[in-house]
Design a protein around this motif. Structure first.
Motif, short mmCIF file in Angstrom:
data_model
loop_
_atom_site.label_atom_id
_atom_site.label_comp_id
_atom_site.label_asym_id
_atom_site.label_seq_id
_atom_site.Cartn_x
_atom_site.Cartn_y
_atom_site.Cartn_z
N ASP A 185 -4.65 -1.89 5.19
CA ASP A 185 -3.89 -0.99 6.06
C ASP A 185 -2.98 -0.09 5.24
O ASP A 185 -2.69 -0.35 4.07
N ASN A 186 -2.48 0.96 5.91
CA ASN A 186 -1.45 1.78 5.29
C ASN A 186 -0.08 1.27 5.71
O ASN A 186 0.04 0.24 6.39
N ALA A 192 -6.33 1.95 6.68
CA ALA A 192 -6.35 3.06 5.73
C ALA A 192 -7.75 3.66 5.64
O ALA A 192 -8.75 2.94 5.71
N GLY A 229 -0.96 7.93 -1.77
CA GLY A 229 0.22 7.78 -0.93
C GLY A 229 1.41 8.45 -1.58
O GLY A 229 1.41 8.74 -2.78
N LEU A 247 -2.23 5.96 2.14
CA LEU A 247 -1.50 4.69 2.17
C LEU A 247 -0.12 4.81 2.79
O LEU A 247 0.48 3.80 3.16
N ASN A 529 0.97 -5.71 7.80
CA ASN A 529 -0.05 -4.84 7.23
C ASN A 529 -1.05 -5.65 6.41
O ASN A 529 -0.65 -6.48 5.58
N ALA A 532 -4.03 -4.01 0.94
CA ALA A 532 -4.79 -2.82 0.56
C ALA A 532 -5.44 -3.05 -0.80
O ALA A 532 -4.78 -3.50 -1.76
#
Length: 543
Positions: A185-186, A192, A229, A247, A529, A532
């Motif tokens: 996830d971001n 993401a 990001g 991100l 979250n 990533a």
């Protein structure tokens, strides 16, 4: 066939150097039938006063042949072979015919020099006859030697015509990299985007030295790699910042990212010169970070240039300023060094809250202890200031942008005064294993609002020459900058780790390929979250 004439009375290197000045020309003089060679730049006789001009003076020479006797006479009379100050030619082996011919060629040059200088009466007729006999004896070797000299002169002439500069060397680096978020996830808790990309970064360094000890570096750079990001200041947000990109946070950024839209610009301009034998001074004009003042890379030598993430390069406290300024590196024997630096991002802007002393800045003081030639530990202090609206760790073409969470990079709508402290080190446990890492702490004073504490740390494992000489394996685990406490009611409450693995495979001296993985747990310190994972393959071409 080898003639035991002179045990290294003449070495190939010294004789070829004397032969480089040879130029072929038709010379209607007393020795035209002996040698048509006339030096391009004849030197006066007195220039040879410091040379050893007697064969018998050369302690490691033994006469064995008529040719030795002939050459001895010529050397003593015309001073056409010089020895080293200790009167030896530093060797103890038989001379080849080609080496002897090079010595003979030097004497032919000397006789022609005298004739060209209108001092032909100094040349005896017997010597002309001796030279003719020697030339006939070594005709094949002399022809080979002259052919090589002619070829060398042609190549030298081409280099002189085509050389870029006598003081400047061009060095280049091209990065072509593929990268993508693989899963997770971001910062906002949504999945993401998984969109593989291919981008580049080109750097051309013009390295200029005026004295051989100084260095002016002018870097031209262009790139098109959009960061995964980013954190930007936003006065409409309760925290003063918001996340951008795939991100939505600076956590997990790539070390080579940055997007100039393909436009080339001056990304680094710096002049380094020695003040004393142990003191270097750095005048930084633009694009510099403390790393460009030689203040950090020696504390993380394998990951600074090897890691695939921005966080993995060095302790993030070094990013609190960049741009223009001055630096000093003072070495204390081989035991230690002291680094001082002052950098500002907006030095060229004369308006309020800009310039050298009226805007954002960062000042560094650092002590590095050399525990061994390849192990050292550094203690760093940085004082910095960011006016209202400025990023705490400013963006510029050299990637002096922040790492860490959005809260750690927030100014909370106020000017910020920063005192940062760091300990960094690298310990070479064995030739093929090094343990390193750092701890960084920064106290943020959000002027008029309160204070906050930002911590980061990392442990690194480096495996140089892994599977092949020149390769490098690396593992890192750490915590990107995290706001652990503040007086404003905001802080990063959960735990997040940055894990990284890479392997740099060196194809040759100019090409390397580095596959790597970056794994960020709980992005932006939010346990809601999903982790990533970022994959990257970086190819570097250097020339």
């Amino acid at each position: 066939m080898k003639l035991h004439l002179l045990t290294c009375a003449v070495t190939v290197s010294s004789l070829l150097v004397s032969a480089i000045s040879v130029r072929a020309a038709e010379t209607p003089n007393l020795v035209a039938q002996i040698s048509p060679i006339v030096p391009a730049n004849p030197q006066p006789l007195e220039n040879n006063a410091g040379q050893v001009t007697s064969v018998s003076q050369l302690s490691d020479v033994r006469p064995t042949d008529w040719a030795f006797q002939a050459l001895q006479s010529l050397v003593e009379r015309y001073g056409c072979i010089a020895g080293y100050p200790d009167r030896t030619y530093r060797g103890n082996r038989a001379l080849t015919r080609f080496e002897f011919a090079a010595g003979l060629n030097a004497c032919l040059d000397r006789v022609n020099e005298l004739i060209a200088a209108s001092t032909a009466d100094l040349v005896k007729k017997e010597d002309l006859a001796t030279l003719q006999r020697l030339q006939q004896e070594f005709a094949t070797e002399l022809a080979t030697l002259r052919g090589r000299v002619d070829a060398l002169e042609a190549r030298t002439g081409t280099l002189e015509r085509q050389q870029f500069s006598t003081t400047t060397k061009l060095q280049g680096e091209v990065i072509i990299a593929a990268s993508s978020v693989v899963s997770g996830d971001n910062a906002n808790g949504t999945e993401a985007e998984r969109n593989p990309t291919l981008g580049y970064r080109v750097r051309l360094n013009l390295n200029t030295s005026f004295s051989g000890r100084d260095l002016l570096t002018t870097r031209i750079q262009a790139n098109n790699i959009t960061p995964l990001g980013q954190t930007t200041q936003d006065a409409t947000s309760p925290t003063g910042v918001r996340g951008l990109g795939v991100l939505g946070t600076n956590m997990g950024r790539l070390e080579f990212d940055g997007d100039s839209g393909g436009s080339a610009s001056i990304a680094l301009l710096r002049y380094r010169f020695p003040l004393t034998e142990s003191t270097d001074v750095y005048l930084a004009a633009t694009g510099n970070g403390f790393v460009d003042l030689d203040a950090s890379s020696q504390l993380n030598p394998y990951f600074d240039g090897g890691a695939v993430s921005l966080f993995g390069l060095r302790n993030p406290i070094y990013n609190y300023s960049g741009g223009a300024g001055i630096g000093v590196r003072q070495r204390i024997g081989t035991a230690a060094e002291v680094n001082l630096g002052y950098l500002v991002p907006n030095a060229s802007i004369p308006t309020d809250k800009n310039g050298l002393f009226n805007g954002q800045y960062g000042a560094l003081a650092q002590l590095i202890l050399n525990l061994s030639p390849s192990s050292r530990i550094g203690f760093t202090y940085i004082n910095a200031y960011a006016p209202f609206g400025a990023n705490l760790q400013p963006d510029d073409p050299f990637n002096l942008s922040a790492t860490g969470s959005n809260l750690a990079n927030s100014n909370f709508d106020s000017a910020v005064s920063i005192n940062a402290y760091g300990i960094s080190g690298n310990f070479q446990v064995s030739p093929k294993f090094a343990l390193g890492g750092w701890v960084g702490y920064a106290n943020h004073n959000y002027i008029g609002r309160g204070r906050g504490d930002v911590w980061n740390w990392a442990v690194t494992l480096a495996f140089p020459d892994l599977f092949k000489q020149g390769n490098l394996g690396g593992l890192l685990v750490g915590q990107e900058p995290k706001l652990t406490r503040s007086d404003l009611g905001f802080r990063d409450r959960d735990t997040s780790l940055h894990l990284e693995a890479f392997y740099r495979y060196r194809i040759n001296d100019n090409i390397s390929i580095t596959p790597g993985v970056i794994w960020v747990t709980n992005p932006d310190y939010n346990e809601n979250n999903n982790d990533a994972v970022i994959g990257v393959v970086r190819t570097v071409f250097s020339f």
